[in-house]
Structure formats: C-alpha cells, structure tokens
Design a protein around this motif. Structure first.
Motif, PDB file in Angstrom:
ATOM      1  N   ASN A  35       0.864  -1.191   0.000  1.00 37.40           N
ATOM      2  CA  ASN A  35       0.000   0.000   0.000  1.00 37.40           C
ATOM      3  C   ASN A  35       0.895   1.234   0.000  1.00 37.40           C
ATOM      4  O   ASN A  35       1.490   1.583   1.016  1.00 37.40           O
ATOM      5  CB  ASN A  35      -0.902  -0.013   1.239  1.00 37.40           C
ATOM      6  N   LEU A  36       0.988   1.888  -1.149  1.00 32.67           N
ATOM      7  CA  LEU A  36       1.922   2.997  -1.301  1.00 32.67           C
ATOM      8  C   LEU A  36       1.533   4.190  -0.444  1.00 32.67           C
ATOM      9  O   LEU A  36       2.388   4.876   0.108  1.00 32.67           O
ATOM     10  CB  LEU A  36       2.006   3.410  -2.774  1.00 32.67           C
ATOM     11  N   ILE A  37       0.230   4.447  -0.336  1.00 36.10           N
ATOM     12  CA  ILE A  37      -0.223   5.589   0.457  1.00 36.10           C
ATOM     13  C   ILE A  37       0.086   5.364   1.939  1.00 36.10           C
ATOM     14  O   ILE A  37       0.550   6.275   2.639  1.00 36.10           O
ATOM     15  CB  ILE A  37      -1.722   5.846   0.229  1.00 36.10           C
ATOM     16  N   LEU A  38      -0.133   4.153   2.430  1.00 39.33           N
ATOM     17  CA  LEU A  38       0.197   3.838   3.825  1.00 39.33           C
ATOM     18  C   LEU A  38       1.699   3.950   4.048  1.00 39.33           C
ATOM     19  O   LEU A  38       2.155   4.496   5.065  1.00 39.33           O
ATOM     20  CB  LEU A  38      -0.282   2.434   4.170  1.00 39.33           C
ATOM     21  N   ALA A  39       2.481   3.436   3.114  1.00 39.38           N
ATOM     22  CA  ALA A  39       3.939   3.517   3.229  1.00 39.38           C
ATOM     23  C   ALA A  39       4.402   4.970   3.268  1.00 39.38           C
ATOM     24  O   ALA A  39       5.314   5.326   4.018  1.00 39.38           O
ATOM     25  CB  ALA A  39       4.600   2.775   2.065  1.00 39.38           C
ATOM     26  N   ALA A  40       3.765   5.820   2.453  1.00 38.59           N
ATOM     27  CA  ALA A  40       4.111   7.243   2.443  1.00 38.59           C
ATOM     28  C   ALA A  40       3.760   7.892   3.778  1.00 38.59           C
ATOM     29  O   ALA A  40       4.456   8.800   4.244  1.00 38.59           O
ATOM     30  CB  ALA A  40       3.393   7.947   1.304  1.00 38.59           C
ATOM     31  N   ALA A  41       2.660   7.420   4.403  1.00 34.73           N
ATOM     32  CA  ALA A  41       2.277   7.940   5.716  1.00 34.73           C
ATOM     33  C   ALA A  41       3.333   7.571   6.761  1.00 34.73           C
ATOM     34  O   ALA A  41       3.682   8.389   7.629  1.00 34.73           O
ATOM     35  CB  ALA A  41       0.914   7.388   6.117  1.00 34.73           C
ATOM     36  N   ILE A  42       3.870   6.358   6.661  1.00 32.54           N
ATOM     37  CA  ILE A  42       4.953   5.932   7.561  1.00 32.54           C
ATOM     38  C   ILE A  42       6.185   6.801   7.347  1.00 32.54           C
ATOM     39  O   ILE A  42       6.872   7.187   8.306  1.00 32.54           O
ATOM     40  CB  ILE A  42       5.300   4.447   7.311  1.00 32.54           C
ATOM     41  N   TRP A  43       6.469   7.111   6.084  1.00 34.56           N
ATOM     42  CA  TRP A  43       7.602   7.987   5.770  1.00 34.56           C
ATOM     43  C   TRP A  43       7.419   9.359   6.418  1.00 34.56           C
ATOM     44  O   TRP A  43       8.347   9.900   7.037  1.00 34.56           O
ATOM     45  CB  TRP A  43       7.716   8.126   4.245  1.00 34.56           C
ATOM     46  N   SER A  44       6.218   9.912   6.279  1.00 31.89           N
ATOM     47  CA  SER A  44       5.944  11.228   6.865  1.00 31.89           C
ATOM     48  C   SER A  44       6.067  11.195   8.376  1.00 31.89           C
ATOM     49  O   SER A  44       6.589  12.130   8.995  1.00 31.89           O
ATOM     50  CB  SER A  44       4.541  11.706   6.457  1.00 31.89           C
ATOM     51  N   LEU A  45       5.582  10.099   8.992  1.00 32.70           N
ATOM     52  CA  LEU A  45       5.715   9.955  10.443  1.00 32.70           C
ATOM     53  C   LEU A  45       7.183   9.896  10.844  1.00 32.70           C
ATOM     54  O   LEU A  45       7.604  10.521  11.823  1.00 32.70           O
ATOM     55  CB  LEU A  45       4.988   8.694  10.905  1.00 32.70           C
ATOM     56  N   GLY A  46       7.973   9.153  10.069  1.00 33.03           N
ATOM     57  CA  GLY A  46       9.405   9.077  10.339  1.00 33.03           C
ATOM     58  C   GLY A  46      10.072  10.435  10.219  1.00 33.03           C
ATOM     59  O   GLY A  46      10.951  10.785  11.016  1.00 33.03           O
ATOM     60  N   SER A  47       9.653  11.211   9.230  1.00 32.58           N
ATOM     61  CA  SER A  47      10.211  12.563   9.046  1.00 32.58           C
ATOM     62  C   SER A  47       9.862  13.457  10.223  1.00 32.58           C
ATOM     63  O   SER A  47      10.686  14.265  10.676  1.00 32.58           O
ATOM     64  CB  SER A  47       9.679  13.175   7.747  1.00 32.58           C
ATOM     65  N   LEU A  48       8.619  13.316  10.726  1.00 41.06           N
ATOM     66  CA  LEU A  48       8.207  14.105  11.887  1.00 41.06           C
ATOM     67  C   LEU A  48       9.031  13.727  13.111  1.00 41.06           C
ATOM     68  O   LEU A  48       9.488  14.602  13.863  1.00 41.06           O
ATOM     69  CB  LEU A  48       6.717  13.877  12.157  1.00 41.06           C
ATOM     70  N   ILE A  49       9.236  12.430  13.317  1.00 39.90           N
ATOM     71  CA  ILE A  49      10.049  11.960  14.443  1.00 39.90           C
ATOM     72  C   ILE A  49      11.478  12.486  14.317  1.00 39.90           C
ATOM     73  O   ILE A  49      12.104  12.881  15.309  1.00 39.90           O
ATOM     74  CB  ILE A  49      10.050  10.420  14.507  1.00 39.90           C
ATOM     75  N   GLN A  50      11.993  12.505  13.095  1.00 39.59           N
ATOM     76  CA  GLN A  50      13.338  13.008  12.839  1.00 39.59           C
ATOM     77  C   GLN A  50      13.462  14.466  13.272  1.00 39.59           C
ATOM     78  O   GLN A  50      14.447  14.860  13.914  1.00 39.59           O
ATOM     79  CB  GLN A  50      13.651  12.862  11.349  1.00 39.59           C
ATOM     80  N   ILE A  51      12.458  15.258  12.939  1.00 40.71           N
ATOM     81  CA  ILE A  51      12.466  16.680  13.297  1.00 40.71           C
ATOM     82  C   ILE A  51      12.317  16.855  14.808  1.00 40.71           C
ATOM     83  O   ILE A  51      13.046  17.635  15.435  1.00 40.71           O
ATOM     84  CB  ILE A  51      11.340  17.427  12.553  1.00 40.71           C
ATOM     85  N   LEU A  52      11.362  16.123  15.410  1.00 39.20           N
ATOM     86  CA  LEU A  52      11.121  16.252  16.848  1.00 39.20           C
ATOM     87  C   LEU A  52      12.327  15.788  17.666  1.00 39.20           C
ATOM     88  O   LEU A  52      12.640  16.376  18.708  1.00 39.20           O
ATOM     89  CB  LEU A  52       9.881  15.441  17.237  1.00 39.20           C
ATOM     90  N   SER A  53      13.014  14.743  17.193  1.00 42.51           N
ATOM     91  CA  SER A  53      14.199  14.268  17.918  1.00 42.51           C
ATOM     92  C   SER A  53      15.297  15.326  17.918  1.00 42.51           C
ATOM     93  O   SER A  53      16.044  15.465  18.893  1.00 42.51           O
ATOM     94  CB  SER A  53      14.713  12.957  17.308  1.00 42.51           C
ATOM     95  N   SER A  54      15.390  16.079  16.816  1.00 43.04           N
ATOM     96  CA  SER A  54      16.373  17.167  16.762  1.00 43.04           C
ATOM     97  C   SER A  54      16.025  18.252  17.769  1.00 43.04           C
ATOM     98  O   SER A  54      16.904  18.838  18.408  1.00 43.04           O
ATOM     99  CB  SER A  54      16.428  17.762  15.350  1.00 43.04           C
ATOM    100  N   VAL A  55      14.716  18.513  17.919  1.00 44.72           N
ATOM    101  CA  VAL A  55      14.268  19.517  18.895  1.00 44.72           C
ATOM    102  C   VAL A  55      14.558  19.032  20.311  1.00 44.72           C
ATOM    103  O   VAL A  55      15.098  19.779  21.141  1.00 44.72           O
ATOM    104  CB  VAL A  55      12.757  19.791  18.733  1.00 44.72           C
ATOM    105  N   ILE A  56      14.220  17.772  20.597  1.00 43.13           N
ATOM    106  CA  ILE A  56      14.396  17.217  21.942  1.00 43.13           C
ATOM    107  C   ILE A  56      15.869  17.198  22.345  1.00 43.13           C
ATOM    108  O   ILE A  56      16.225  17.566  23.481  1.00 43.13           O
ATOM    109  CB  ILE A  56      13.821  15.790  22.015  1.00 43.13           C
ATOM    110  N   PHE A  57      16.739  16.787  21.423  1.00 46.02           N
ATOM    111  CA  PHE A  57      18.166  16.688  21.741  1.00 46.02           C
ATOM    112  C   PHE A  57      18.921  17.978  21.411  1.00 46.02           C
ATOM    113  O   PHE A  57      20.149  18.006  21.440  1.00 46.02           O
ATOM    114  CB  PHE A  57      18.786  15.509  20.993  1.00 46.02           C
ATOM    115  N   LYS A  58      18.175  19.008  21.093  1.00 47.47           N
ATOM    116  CA  LYS A  58      18.728  20.343  20.834  1.00 47.47           C
ATOM    117  C   LYS A  58      19.798  20.322  19.756  1.00 47.47           C
ATOM    118  O   LYS A  58      20.849  20.943  19.867  1.00 47.47           O
ATOM    119  CB  LYS A  58      19.296  20.931  22.130  1.00 47.47           C
TER     120      LYS A  58
END
Length: 203
Positions: A35-58
C-alpha cells in the motif's frame, strides 16, 4: 585508490542512514502491505520523528528535513483525497529536481559546491580542489539528478507501482552512490589520506 574507497565506504552508509532513516520505514511498510499511500504515511511519520528528535536533543534542524516533511505531507494528503498514488510518485522527482536547482543556485549565488557541502568536515583536503573540477562535479550532479527525475516520472506512468517502487529505491541509491564515487575520484589527488595510510602501516 584502495584508501579512497575505504574512506568512502566508511562515510556514506552511516551518513545516509542517519539522514534518511524514514526511508527505511517507507521501504518496510510497502514491502509488507503493498500500500503505497500507507507507506508514504509511515515515511511522513518518520520525518516528523526526525524533526522532533532534533528539537528534543537540541540539535540543528536541517531545512531539507522540514522541506521533505512538508512536501511529503502535502502529497500524501492529495494522494489520499483523490485516491491516486501518482502524487506519492511525484515526490522523488520534485526532490531530485529541487536538489539540482539548489546545487545550481548555490554555485551561482554563494560559490558553494555540492561535494564540499556533503563532505563537510568528514574529509581533509591536502590541497584545495580547483574550481574547474568542482564546477564539473556540480554539472554532473545537476545533469544526472535532472535526468533521474524525468526517468522517475516515465517509470511511474508506464509501469506498475511495484516496478516503480524498486526502481525508485534501488535506482536512486545507486545513482547517489555513483555520483559520490565519481566526485571522490575527480578530487582524489587533493584529498589527504596520509593519516589512514600511516595507521595501516603501523597495524
């Protein structure tokens, strides 16, 4: 030459995985669900986590990460709303074309070069590479990325989603690795590998 490829193999995989681990989620999700749309949603979630982890670890948040997240979320929303996977497939083309454009603009406006930007402090130069070589590397990157973006659309609209998926994942990785290897080869004589060679002899 052996030292050159040893350094390349040490630098690229870890750097690639650190910067692009959301792609791993996309890869696994599509292989399991098809399911390409679901996979893309996982990608977007991963990107969000990537950004938030940068914020958390300054840590500094890269503008490219924010841009990829916004672009991915927008295309994901359009794909879901119109029930059309084509919007997801456009992401790769937009990303590589944008990358080619950024390389060109940075060269023209700031006299920045893609090889220097990517390597940052990972390698040491014993002599500064001539601008002619750096311009040549930029030109190769711009040309190859532009062609790959067009080829991605051709495959997306003329072949199955399965075929496109593996073309995108394997083709883009091989293309980027090839560009990095070629860039290293073009400036190899200007790189400083003395420390590595000395260490090898001592061992």
């Amino acid at each position: 030459m052996v030292t050159l490829f040893t350094n390349l193999s040490d630098l690229l995989p870890m750097k690639f995985l650190k910067e692009n681990y959301p792609i791993v989620g996309f890869l696994v999700a599509y292989i399991i669900t098809k399911n390409l749309i679901l996979a893309a949603a996982i990608w977007s979630l991963g990107s969000l986590i990537q950004i938030l982890s940068s914020v958390i670890f300054k840590e500094p948040i890269k503008k490219s990460h924010i841009a990829y997240f916004i672009l991915g979320l927008l295309l994901l929303a359009m794909a879901y709303w119109f029930n059309d996977e084509s919007f997801i497939k456009w992401k790769t083309t937009i990303m590589v074309w944008a990358g080619a454009l950024v390389i060109l603009i940075r060269q023209m406006v700031s006299k920045k070069y893609v090889f220097i930007d990517l390597m940052d402090t990972s390698v040491e130069f014993k002599t500064e590479p001539p601008k002619s070589k750096l311009n040549k590397i930029n030109a190769v990157w711009i040309g190859v990325l532009t062609v790959f973006g067009g080829l991605n659309l051709y495959v997306a609209y003329n072949y199955s989603t399965d075929f496109w998926f593996y073309f995108k994942m394997i083709g883009l990785f091989v293309t980027l690795m090839g560009l990095m290897i070629l860039s290293f080869i073009l400036v190899a004589e200007h790189l400083n590998f003395d420390d590595e060679e000395t260490t090898s002899k001592d061992n």
